[in-house]
Write a protein that holds these residues in place. Structure first.
Motif, short mmCIF file in Angstrom:
data_model
loop_
_atom_site.label_atom_id
_atom_site.label_comp_id
_atom_site.label_asym_id
_atom_site.label_seq_id
_atom_site.Cartn_x
_atom_site.Cartn_y
_atom_site.Cartn_z
N PHE A 1 0.81 -1.37 0.08
CA PHE A 1 -0.11 -0.02 0.13
C PHE A 1 0.86 1.34 -0.27
CE2 PHE A 1 -2.62 -3.44 2.12
CZ PHE A 1 -3.63 -3.30 1.28
N ASP A 2 0.30 2.18 -0.29
CA ASP A 2 0.82 3.55 -0.10
C ASP A 2 0.11 4.66 0.40
OD1 ASP A 2 -1.06 4.69 -1.85
OD2 ASP A 2 0.33 4.10 -3.86
N ARG B 1 9.92 6.37 -3.04
CA ARG B 1 10.25 5.25 -2.33
C ARG B 1 9.57 5.20 -0.83
NH1 ARG B 1 12.05 1.36 -4.96
NH2 ARG B 1 13.24 0.62 -3.14
N LEU B 2 9.31 4.08 -0.53
CA LEU B 2 8.86 3.71 1.00
C LEU B 2 9.87 2.67 1.48
CD1 LEU B 2 4.99 3.98 0.74
CD2 LEU B 2 6.64 5.58 1.69
N TYR B 3 9.67 2.53 2.87
CA TYR B 3 10.27 0.89 3.31
C TYR B 3 9.01 0.06 3.02
CZ TYR B 3 14.47 3.10 5.32
OH TYR B 3 15.50 3.49 5.38
N SER B 4 9.49 -1.38 3.09
CA SER B 4 8.77 -2.52 2.74
C SER B 4 7.52 -2.55 3.60
CB SER B 4 9.45 -3.61 2.84
OG SER B 4 9.72 -3.76 4.15
N GLY B 5 7.29 -2.06 4.81
CA GLY B 5 6.11 -2.28 5.57
C GLY B 5 6.30 -3.34 6.51
N ARG B 6 7.48 -4.04 6.21
CA ARG B 6 7.63 -5.22 7.23
C ARG B 6 8.98 -4.90 8.34
NH1 ARG B 6 7.13 -7.04 1.96
NH2 ARG B 6 5.30 -8.35 1.64
N HIS B 7 9.40 -3.65 8.23
CA HIS B 7 10.27 -3.23 9.29
C HIS B 7 11.62 -4.03 9.18
CE1 HIS B 7 7.86 -0.45 11.33
NE2 HIS B 7 6.91 -1.03 10.98
N ASP B 8 12.01 -4.33 7.65
CA ASP B 8 13.23 -5.27 7.50
C ASP B 8 14.26 -4.46 6.76
OD1 ASP B 8 11.96 -4.82 5.15
OD2 ASP B 8 11.58 -6.98 4.56
N GLY B 9 14.11 -3.11 6.74
CA GLY B 9 14.99 -2.35 6.32
C GLY B 9 15.11 -2.14 4.68
N ARG C 1 10.94 -0.16 -1.36
CA ARG C 1 10.13 -0.47 -2.47
C ARG C 1 9.46 0.89 -2.98
NH1 ARG C 1 4.45 -0.01 -0.62
NH2 ARG C 1 4.32 0.38 1.50
N ASP C 2 8.86 0.66 -4.27
CA ASP C 2 8.42 1.85 -4.88
C ASP C 2 6.83 2.34 -4.01
OD1 ASP C 2 10.26 1.87 -6.83
OD2 ASP C 2 8.86 0.96 -8.39
N GLY C 3 6.83 3.68 -3.66
CA GLY C 3 5.59 4.17 -3.27
C GLY C 3 5.89 5.47 -2.67
N PHE C 4 4.83 5.98 -2.04
CA PHE C 4 4.84 7.51 -1.67
C PHE C 4 4.11 7.40 -0.31
CE2 PHE C 4 1.54 6.91 -4.92
CZ PHE C 4 0.44 7.38 -4.16
N GLY C 5 4.32 8.57 0.43
CA GLY C 5 3.84 8.57 1.91
C GLY C 5 2.58 9.32 1.89
N VAL C 6 2.10 9.34 3.07
CA VAL C 6 0.71 10.11 3.24
C VAL C 6 0.54 11.45 3.07
CG1 VAL C 6 -1.05 10.32 5.14
CG2 VAL C 6 0.34 8.09 5.06
N THR C 7 1.48 12.25 3.47
CA THR C 7 1.76 13.82 3.21
C THR C 7 1.82 14.00 1.93
OG1 THR C 7 2.28 14.07 5.47
CG2 THR C 7 2.88 15.77 3.95
N THR C 8 2.89 13.09 1.16
CA THR C 8 3.05 13.34 -0.30
C THR C 8 1.61 13.05 -1.18
OG1 THR C 8 5.23 12.81 -0.14
CG2 THR C 8 3.97 12.40 -2.12
N ALA C 9 0.83 12.12 -0.68
CA ALA C 9 -0.42 11.79 -1.22
C ALA C 9 -1.28 13.15 -0.96
CB ALA C 9 -0.97 10.51 -0.65
N ALA C 10 -1.30 13.48 0.03
CA ALA C 10 -2.40 14.70 0.42
C ALA C 10 -1.94 15.80 -0.65
CB ALA C 10 -2.38 15.01 1.90
#
Length: 167
Positions: free
Chosen positions: A65-66, A121-129, A132-141
């Motif tokens: 997700f992003d 870019r975002l971190y994977s969402g698994r807290h593994d360092g 992945r491709d993606g964008f954050g919440v503030t960027t989306a807004a």
């Protein structure tokens, strides 16, 4: 005469110690320092504005997700101990957007890979360092409101774009 070009900048990029680990991301470049001195910069931290402390546990958007998914209620932002910090990230994004609009910002330079500010870019969402491709919440807004968001390494492109247009 065009209005003064205003740029929203992640506070951590301007040396403020607001990151999750209590540190800054980097020192300002000569161009950012000049723009700050000209009154063009608007410095803000969405995560602090959203009510998160400094330091805080690292947080990531759920895998696959992003930021747009978080804003739409389809995904959460989870800290490294499993705590749901989604509301703080949404609140911070809304406050950042309102502030950027009140300051007439048309562009933003935000910290890459952050669950708030990541633009590509975002971190994977698994807290593994892993990233992945993606964008954050503030960027989306910000993007949904027509504010262009750049990563720090795209500052040269933004500078080139602004030196071509008089203000």
């Amino acid at each position: 005469m065009q209005p003064l070009f205003r740029l929203l900048v992640s506070a951590c990029l301007m040396g403020q110690k607001v990151r999750y680990d209590g540190r800054a991301k980097s020192s300002p470049t000569d161009d950012l320092t000049r723009w700050r001195d000209e009154g063009r910069l608007v410095v803000f931290c969405p995560e602090v504005a959203g009510g998160l402390p400094t330091p805080r546990l690292p947080a990531e958007i759920e895998p696959g997700f992003d930021g747009a998914d978080v804003l739409a209620g389809r995904a959460r932002v989870i800290d490294s101990e499993g705590g749901d910090v989604t509301d703080a990230f949404i609140n911070g994004a809304k406050k950042t957007l309102a502030f950027a609009q009140s300051e007439r910002c048309t562009h933003a330079i935000l910290t890459e890979a952050s669950p708030s500010c990541g633009s590509a870019r975002l971190y994977s969402g698994r807290h593994d360092g892993e990233q992945r491709d993606g964008f954050g919440v503030t960027t989306a807004a910000l993007r949904a409101a027509g504010i262009e968001v750049f990563a720090p390494d795209a500052l040269t492109d933004l500078l080139r774009q602004q030196t071509k247009s008089p203000d």
